[in-house]
Design a protein around this motif. Structure first.
Motif, mmCIF file in Angstrom:
data_model
loop_
_atom_site.group_PDB
_atom_site.id
_atom_site.type_symbol
_atom_site.label_atom_id
_atom_site.label_comp_id
_atom_site.label_asym_id
_atom_site.label_seq_id
_atom_site.Cartn_x
_atom_site.Cartn_y
_atom_site.Cartn_z
ATOM 1 N N ILE A 49 0.844 -1.193 0.000
ATOM 2 C CA ILE A 49 0.000 0.000 0.000
ATOM 3 C C ILE A 49 0.879 1.243 0.000
ATOM 4 O O ILE A 49 1.828 1.357 0.773
ATOM 5 C CB ILE A 49 -0.916 0.003 1.248
ATOM 6 N N LEU A 50 0.550 2.176 -0.885
ATOM 7 C CA LEU A 50 1.322 3.414 -0.949
ATOM 8 C C LEU A 50 1.187 4.194 0.349
ATOM 9 O O LEU A 50 0.116 4.215 0.969
ATOM 10 C CB LEU A 50 0.828 4.286 -2.110
ATOM 11 N N PRO A 51 2.253 4.877 0.781
ATOM 12 C CA PRO A 51 2.208 5.623 2.046
ATOM 13 C C PRO A 51 1.489 6.949 1.899
ATOM 14 O O PRO A 51 2.093 8.015 1.882
ATOM 15 C CB PRO A 51 3.698 5.826 2.358
ATOM 16 N N ILE A 52 0.149 6.859 1.787
ATOM 17 C CA ILE A 52 -0.669 8.064 1.656
ATOM 18 C C ILE A 52 -1.678 8.052 2.792
ATOM 19 O O ILE A 52 -2.173 7.003 3.185
ATOM 20 C CB ILE A 52 -1.399 8.095 0.304
ATOM 21 N N ALA A 53 -2.030 9.220 3.301
ATOM 22 C CA ALA A 53 -2.965 9.286 4.416
ATOM 23 C C ALA A 53 -4.308 8.699 4.023
ATOM 24 O O ALA A 53 -4.732 8.779 2.888
ATOM 25 C CB ALA A 53 -3.138 10.745 4.848
ATOM 26 N N ALA A 107 -9.655 14.697 3.548
ATOM 27 C CA ALA A 107 -11.013 14.659 3.004
ATOM 28 C C ALA A 107 -11.141 13.568 1.950
ATOM 29 O O ALA A 107 -12.149 12.851 1.897
ATOM 30 C CB ALA A 107 -11.364 16.024 2.407
ATOM 31 N N LYS A 108 -10.142 13.402 1.140
ATOM 32 C CA LYS A 108 -10.188 12.364 0.109
ATOM 33 C C LYS A 108 -10.164 10.963 0.720
ATOM 34 O O LYS A 108 -10.827 10.046 0.233
ATOM 35 C CB LYS A 108 -9.006 12.511 -0.850
ATOM 36 N N SER A 109 -9.392 10.807 1.780
ATOM 37 C CA SER A 109 -9.246 9.469 2.357
ATOM 38 C C SER A 109 -10.561 8.936 2.896
ATOM 39 O O SER A 109 -10.735 7.728 3.038
ATOM 40 C CB SER A 109 -8.189 9.493 3.473
ATOM 41 N N ARG A 133 -7.177 4.208 -1.714
ATOM 42 C CA ARG A 133 -5.818 4.577 -2.092
ATOM 43 C C ARG A 133 -5.297 3.644 -3.170
ATOM 44 O O ARG A 133 -5.628 2.453 -3.198
ATOM 45 C CB ARG A 133 -4.889 4.502 -0.881
ATOM 46 N N ALA A 134 -4.466 4.170 -4.037
ATOM 47 C CA ALA A 134 -3.821 3.334 -5.050
ATOM 48 C C ALA A 134 -2.831 2.389 -4.381
ATOM 49 O O ALA A 134 -2.260 2.696 -3.337
ATOM 50 C CB ALA A 134 -3.102 4.212 -6.065
ATOM 51 N N ASP A 167 -2.957 13.018 -5.694
ATOM 52 C CA ASP A 167 -2.674 12.637 -4.316
ATOM 53 C C ASP A 167 -2.630 11.133 -4.114
ATOM 54 O O ASP A 167 -2.462 10.663 -2.985
ATOM 55 C CB ASP A 167 -3.719 13.255 -3.378
ATOM 56 N N GLY A 168 -2.795 10.358 -5.193
ATOM 57 C CA GLY A 168 -2.668 8.916 -5.083
ATOM 58 C C GLY A 168 -3.934 8.170 -4.749
ATOM 59 O O GLY A 168 -3.872 7.029 -4.288
ATOM 60 N N PHE A 169 -5.091 8.787 -4.994
ATOM 61 C CA PHE A 169 -6.364 8.135 -4.717
ATOM 62 C C PHE A 169 -7.033 7.694 -6.010
ATOM 63 O O PHE A 169 -6.974 8.386 -7.026
ATOM 64 C CB PHE A 169 -7.297 9.081 -3.954
ATOM 65 N N ILE A 170 -7.707 6.551 -5.939
ATOM 66 C CA ILE A 170 -8.431 6.036 -7.099
ATOM 67 C C ILE A 170 -9.740 6.805 -7.217
ATOM 68 O O ILE A 170 -10.613 6.713 -6.359
ATOM 69 C CB ILE A 170 -8.713 4.527 -6.963
#
Length: 398
Positions: free
Chosen positions: A41-45, A73-75, A80-81, A198-201
């Motif tokens: 998993i990519l290290p994104i919040a 907000a996106k999370s 996440r990708a 930001d790395g979100f699908i």
């Protein structure tokens, strides 16, 4: 019937209808084939694991200049990708390895899960290559994830040749062990994910079609990227036109010839490996597979043992394709309804040879055999000139 039962019934009906509509424009990997379970998993919040299809909402996430607040907000809304898992090779990268993390915070990413012998994937290539050409310099990167269906599709030489043939210039990653496929919980060819800066699908599409919708999301995400990076982006380019040539409900289904999945073999022993000597009967059933002569049936394919071995398939479709290979080039005779294929109905790989119509098989790939003016009911026959013709799977188009 209570309210809960009615709601449950409606959900089941919607799921069944959706599955039927999908059959014409994509293909599912048989459940008997499982890939490895590893994922990175990519290290994104954020920690959302939902993979429901999503498109951009009316509000722009980029209006919040505080990166932490925007990502938080996106999370809450998007998955996440995942990072690429155990890639077996790279094409169109100058030999250098790439990662999704290389582009997070910099680019919008289109992840295209495909394989080169899949007709549904092939029909999407012109759209994806067009998007790459138009939007690469505006912040889009396309990464093809080549997850093979057949063993020969694991060869980087074969994949490279296929990408050249179809004009694919974007980076392609070989996913030979199904690591990335599994990380994304995927079951289909083709499948496209759009990943924001930001790395979100932000978008997930299965199969062919949806081209206008997909391009709209690409453009929206590029605008968001420009706002986040405080840049300008010129999207004054024409939108890609056209539509899928996917199949229609009622046409013959994809039909495997190898013993692992040849349930439609009508005159032999499905599900078994080894040499079978078979006779094609007089009476044939539509959308069933018949083999004539001696065939060595292996899990992925059937291989002709001698000259005159035949493949017979009564079909309903407008177009017929067959995945084949041979170690030496051989001219395989093609008949439709017992006659050479008419010039107007020849697939792009069929040619006239004297008073016969033939397809020259050498490369391991999908061959186009028949392209009629309209969908109809016909019987296609292929006759091997000798031993060594390997046949893998029929697919059909509308």
């Amino acid at each position: 019937m209570g309210t809960k039962q009615i709601v449950g019934l409606l959900i089941a009906v919607v799921a069944i209808v959706g599955a039927i509509l999908y059959l014409g424009n994509g293909k599912a990997r048989p459940s008997a084939f499982a890939g490895p379970a590893q994922e990175i998993i990519l290290p994104i919040a954020g920690d959302s694991m939902a993979y429901a299809s999503t498109t951009l909402g009316g509000d722009s996430m980029a209006t919040d200049r505080a990166d932490g607040s925007r990502v938080a907000a996106k999370s809450a809304r998007y998955a996440r990708a995942k990072e690429l898992v155990a890639p077996a090779g790279f094409i169109n990268t100058g030999g250098k390895p790439i990662k999704i993390a290389d582009y997070v915070g910099k680019k919008v990413i289109l992840l295209d899960i495909m394989t080169y012998s899949c007709i549904n994937c092939i029909r999407t290539f012109p759209y994806v290559t067009d998007w790459y050409a138009k939007y690469e310099d505006k912040g889009l990167v396309v990464i093809g994830i080549h997850t093979p269906e057949f063993e020969f599709e694991k060869s980087i030489d074969n994949v490279t040749a296929a990408m050249q043939k179809y004009g694919v210039k974007f980076p392609v990653v070989l996913d030979n062990d199904y690591g990335t496929w599994t990380a994304y919980n995927n079951m289909y060819w083709p499948r496209k994910y759009l990943i924001d800066i930001d790395g979100f699908i932000r978008y997930d599409h299965i199969g062919e079609g949806g081209y206008a919708e997909t391009e709209k999301v690409i453009r929206d995400l590029l605008r968001e990227r420009a706002e986040v990076l405080d840049q300008k982006v010129d999207l004054d380019v024409s939108v890609t036109k056209g539509q899928s040539e996917g199949g229609s409900i009622g046409q013959s289904p994809e039909t495997y010839i190898g013993g692992a999945r040849n349930a439609l073999l009508a005159n032999g022993e499905p599900g078994t490996s080894g040499v079978q000597d078979l006779v094609v009967p007089r009476e044939l059933s539509t959308s069933r597979l018949y083999l004539g002569g001696s065939w060595n049936i292996q899990p992925e394919h059937a291989e002709s043992v001698g000259a005159g071995s035949s493949i017979v398939y009564p079909f309903i479709a407008k177009k017929v394709f067959l995945v084949m290979s041979s170690d030496i080039a051989m001219d395989v005779e093609v008949l439709v309804d017992g006659k050479p294929v008419a010039a107007s109905d020849r697939g792009e790989d069929v040619r006239a040879f004297g008073n016969r119509s033939v397809v020259t098989v050498s490369e391991s790939r999908l061959y186009s055999l028949y392209a009629g003016a309209a969908s109809g009911r016909h019987t296609i026959t292929l006759i091997a000139p000798g031993k060594g013709l390997r046949a893998f799977a029929f697919t059909f188009g509308g």
